[in-house]
Enzyme design. Sequence first.
Site, PDB file in Angstrom:
ATOM      1  CG  ASP A  66      -2.055  -1.023   1.075  1.00 40.93           C
ATOM      2  OD1 ASP A  66      -2.230  -1.567  -0.031  1.00 40.93           O
ATOM      3  OD2 ASP A  66      -2.748  -1.267   2.076  1.00 40.93           O
ATOM      4  CG  ASN A 158      -4.272   5.854   2.981  1.00 39.06           C
ATOM      5  OD1 ASN A 158      -5.182   5.455   2.262  1.00 39.06           O
ATOM      6  ND2 ASN A 158      -3.438   5.032   3.579  1.00 39.06           N
ATOM      7  NE  ARG A 186      -3.641  21.361  26.552  1.00 38.47           N
ATOM      8  CZ  ARG A 186      -3.120  22.125  27.513  1.00 38.47           C
ATOM      9  NH1 ARG A 186      -2.980  21.647  28.731  1.00 38.47           N
ATOM     10  NH2 ARG A 186      -2.758  23.353  27.264  1.00 38.47           N
ATOM     11  CG  ASP A 188      -1.056  11.963  21.337  1.00 42.30           C
ATOM     12  OD1 ASP A 188      -0.707  12.723  22.263  1.00 42.30           O
ATOM     13  OD2 ASP A 188      -0.866  10.734  21.358  1.00 42.30           O
ATOM     14  CB  THR A 199      -8.850   0.568   5.890  1.00 39.51           C
ATOM     15  OG1 THR A 199      -8.077   1.009   4.761  1.00 39.51           O
ATOM     16  CG2 THR A 199     -10.297   0.387   5.459  1.00 39.51           C
ATOM     17  CE1 TYR A 201      -2.380   7.545  13.956  1.00 39.19           C
ATOM     18  CE2 TYR A 201      -1.315   9.109  12.481  1.00 39.19           C
ATOM     19  CZ  TYR A 201      -1.534   8.630  13.755  1.00 39.19           C
ATOM     20  OH  TYR A 201      -0.907   9.214  14.820  1.00 39.19           O
ATOM     21  CG  LEU A 203      -9.287   0.625  11.623  1.00 40.26           C
ATOM     22  CD1 LEU A 203     -10.803   0.562  11.677  1.00 40.26           C
ATOM     23  CD2 LEU A 203      -8.741  -0.526  10.794  1.00 40.26           C
ATOM     24  CB  SER A 204      -4.675   2.824  14.251  1.00 38.07           C
ATOM     25  OG  SER A 204      -4.299   1.850  13.297  1.00 38.07           O
TER      26      SER A 204
END
Length: 299
Positions: A66, A158, A186, A188, A199, A201, A203-204
């Site tokens: 990918d 993406n 506030r 990350d 599907t 980052y 998704l995570s």
Amino acid sequence: MHILIVRNNSNAKAVDASLLLAAYLGTQSIEFRILDSSDLSYLGDVDDVGVLDPAVCDLAVVLGGDGTILRTARLVGTTGVPILGINFGRLGFLANASDEGVVAIVAAALAEDAVRERRANLRIDVLCEGDDLDDAPCVGDEPVTAENGERRSFFALNELAVTRGAMGRIIDFSLSISDSHIADMRGDGLVVATATGSTAYALSAGGPLVSPGFEGLVAVPLAPHTLHSRAIVTAKSDVVEVDLTNNQASREATLFVDGEMLVFERPVARVFVRAGAAPTVLLRYKCENFYDHASKVFF
């Protein structure tokens, strides 16, 4: 006819497949060019976005995973040159399985025995400290350019990720969608993804799985310091704005486009994300239903 072959040159099987494909195309009197994926690193330089001319390139064949497809998509930009991915990576969610061999798959694509999927992509406009922050780069098609000539418009298939920087401290930012203020946050950071990127980052980070045909955006906060934060799914015409003007200098923010870090001379002040002007075309050979594939991979 002319075909561009992009291979993951760190993968021996992909390199061997590229040589086999080159030999086949030679027997068919089809012109081709081989490009190594290592030559496509972003490094903050966007001069290679959309450089493939559809008048001289009919198809981009990607031999890799990918990540190699994402880099090739940047070359294609919004020109409409179709991309045929053949998986030699790990997950390969965007690529076709290589079980039947590259020659059979490419031959089928040339015979138009492949499904064309139109995938929404992102246009990302960035303003840095010292720029005219009253400007509205989300309007119009001209790329945002800094005084030193640096281009500030970027392409992604993406996602865009706005994250904390090298100091590791959480960042402060505000999120707006189409001029409506959503929240001051506030944490990350934030991921703004396409359906294709849903599907990855996003998704995570707890975002939803989104069907590839969806043309809107998905905005997902990253580890927000709150109990009241959720992913937001937008309409195709919406513009997502991330405002970092109140973020302290010690809480630097870093931008990643499809996993590649962007580098600027000054801190980022505002980021605008919207759907690209034209979709990215992926070719699917004997493609599996999206939900069946998602079920096997993620459930």
